[in-house]
Design an enzyme around this catalytic site. Structure first.
Site, PDB file in Angstrom:
ATOM      1  N   GLU A   1      27.559   4.559  10.026  1.00 18.04           N
ATOM      2  CA  GLU A   1      26.639   5.196  10.417  1.00 18.04           C
ATOM      3  C   GLU A   1      27.075   6.091  11.642  1.00 18.04           C
ATOM      4  O   GLU A   1      26.787   7.363  11.888  1.00 18.04           O
ATOM      5  CB  GLU A   1      25.483   4.388  11.012  1.00 18.04           C
ATOM      6  CG  GLU A   1      24.296   4.718  11.734  1.00 18.04           C
ATOM      7  CD  GLU A   1      23.377   4.009  12.315  1.00 18.04           C
ATOM      8  OE1 GLU A   1      23.127   3.937  13.637  1.00 18.04           O
ATOM      9  OE2 GLU A   1      23.096   2.783  11.787  1.00 18.04           O
TER      10      GLU A   1
ATOM     11  N   LYS B   1      27.371  -5.646   8.669  1.00 15.26           N
ATOM     12  CA  LYS B   1      26.581  -4.797   9.603  1.00 15.26           C
ATOM     13  C   LYS B   1      27.458  -4.005  10.658  1.00 15.26           C
ATOM     14  O   LYS B   1      26.829  -2.963  10.897  1.00 15.26           O
ATOM     15  CB  LYS B   1      25.310  -5.761  10.181  1.00 15.26           C
ATOM     16  CG  LYS B   1      24.293  -4.958  11.156  1.00 15.26           C
ATOM     17  CD  LYS B   1      23.868  -3.933  10.446  1.00 15.26           C
ATOM     18  CE  LYS B   1      22.404  -3.532  11.025  1.00 15.26           C
ATOM     19  NZ  LYS B   1      22.540  -2.921  12.664  1.00 15.26           N
TER      20      LYS B   1
END
Length: 479
Positions: free
Chosen positions: A193, A186
């Site tokens: 991102e 993550k």
């Protein structure tokens, strides 16, 4: 009423994930620190067809008592102190063998610490990041679990039912490995991102500097989306942001303070990459680019104290249509830059796996990004296929060499145009180009000279290409 799973924390993510799971047919117990919020949640969803699958509890004791054994609780509170506090409360009411799942944006080392503490108390733990935001939590996010396989198998039916489904029907979740593997995945998902969002921000800045208004920028991006290669959730939200209008009809971007917040995962990823020695300049510069924005007062003072220092000739497009030559150059630049960002992200995960022995299955992990999460987009499919075909590929960019060969000169020309003609900062676009250049250069001449520099002043020695081992040169004394 015997509940299948509990959700602790009814913020945006917790509330929507609880609804998602209940809609899939599971009985969900919910608990919030303030019971009034639980009451509001139940009232707001009283008419839902699956409302009978939801039940709120005022005390942690009642919440725990409602759960089937072994109890399973998903923690959706703010990462850090709030998570630790919630975990401590659950420890008091849960019993040996019960399962706690932390879904926050936690550092993977923190997850390892929590797992050890809970296991010492007889409880079982899973760290499981979630991506997809509010909509993803409600309709199906991507999940990134890590920890003990037996714990995953017990929670798996619930998580797979709630997860987004890719085009082939596979749920966007896989067991990533032991310890903090899920949180590590993550972290690097978020670092990718950061970098790709920044690329789209730089594209907006470039096109505005070239004379396009927001709607014209959005039209260019729509055209790029139609080519499929860049089709993605992040492109969609970039188009929406460019087009958004304020109440007076002006573009919303013109009223937004240019300071970008962050939650820390990008910084953690950059730090870990630096510590284990993986070059990830785009991921690093994505963090730095946000730091630039936080220096608003200093930037304003500098512009006032040294006016015109970044003044450039300017460059206005003669052809603003998507078919214009400069826009084609920029398109090629973005394609390669985004490939570069993913290559860095996956290289970091590969090396982190070696260092921490997670047992990561990289193709399976990448496949979970294909839907539900912020990274979802067309490119994830060929990237998954590339790693499935050759798990030991030296670098993901090799699988996209056709695109890189075709567009690299356009990328170079575009960066040259921007830096010479426009007053635009492009930290990630420039870093991505440097990454491509460096990683396809067999001999970096600067590496030869700097190795000798270190030997001159520090007698650090250097390696030779014609024999093994290190040696030091007999340097003349320098005045």
């Amino acid at each position: 009423m015997s509940m299948d799973v509990g959700v602790v924390g009814l913020g945006v993510m917790g509330a929507n994930l609880a609804l998602n799971i209940a809609e899939k047919g599971f009985k969900v117990a919910v608990f919030n620190r303030t019971y009034s919020k639980s009451e509001e949640f139940m009232k707001a969803n009283a008419s839902a067809p699956f409302a009978g699958n939801l039940k709120a509890f005022e005390t942690m004791e009642a919440f725990a008592a409602s759960l089937k054994k072994p109890r399973k609780a998903l923690i959706l509170v703010q990462a850090g102190a709030a998570t630790d506090s919630t975990t401590e409360q659950l420890k008091k009411v849960f019993e040996k063998g019960d399962i706690l799942v932390d879904t926050g944006n936690a550092h993977f080392k923190d997850q390892g610490r929590r797992a050890q503490q809970l296991e010492a108390a007889g409880l079982r733990f899973l760290g499981m990041g979630i991506s997809g935001g509010e909509e993803g939590a409600r309709k199906g996010p991507a999940f990134f679990p890590g920890g003990t396989l037996s714990v995953w198998e017990e929670i798996r039916p619930i998580v797979e039912a709630a997860a987004a489904k890719a085009d082939d029907g596979r749920p966007c979740v896989t067991m990533n490995g032991s310890g903090g593997a899920g949180s590590c995945v993550k972290m690097y998902h978020n670092s990718g991102e950061y970098a790709i969002l920044q690329i789209w921000g730089e594209v907006f800045d470039i096109l505005r500097a070239m004379g396009l208004n927001n709607d014209e920028v959005a039209a260019v991006l729509e055209d790029w989306k139609s080519k499929n290669f860049l089709k993605s959730y992040m492109l969609d939200i970039s188009i929406a942001a460019a087009r958004a209008k304020d109440k007076d009809g002006s573009y919303l971007t013109e009223h937004v303070m240019d300071r970008i917040g962050s939650k820390g995962t990008g910084l953690w990823s950059a730090q870990e990459a630096l510590e284990i020695g993986v070059p990830a300049p785009s991921l690093n510069m994505a963090v730095v680019s946000r730091q630039f924005t936080m220096y608003k007062t200093e930037r304003q003072a500098n512009a006032s104290n040294a006016p015109g220092i970044t003044q450039s000739p300017g460059y206005t497009l003669k052809n603003k249509s998507p078919s214009g030559p400069e826009i084609k150059q920029l398109y090629d630049s973005v394609c390669i830059a985004i490939i570069s960002c993913y290559a860095q992200m996956f290289q970091c995960l590969r090396e982190m796996d070696k260092v921490h022995n997670f047992g990561l299955n990289l193709p399976a992990t990448i496949a979970t990004f294909r839907a539900g999460c912020i990274l979802q987009g067309y490119l994830l499919k060929p990237m998954t296929e590339a790693f499935e075909k050759n798990p030991n590929i030296s670098n993901l960019m090799c699988a996209f060499q056709t695109e890189i060969r075709a567009g690299l000169q356009n990328y170079r020309d575009m960066v040259a145009l921007i830096t010479s003609k426009l007053e635009v900062s492009i930290p990630v676009l420039s870093a991505s180009l440097n990454y491509v250049t460096a990683m396809f250069t067999p001999t970096l001449k600067y590496g030869q000279l700097v190795s000798l520099q270190r030997d001159v002043f520090g007698r650090h020695g250097y390696e030779r290409v014609d024999k093994d081992g290190r040696e030091s040169f007999q340097w003349p004394e320098l005045q």
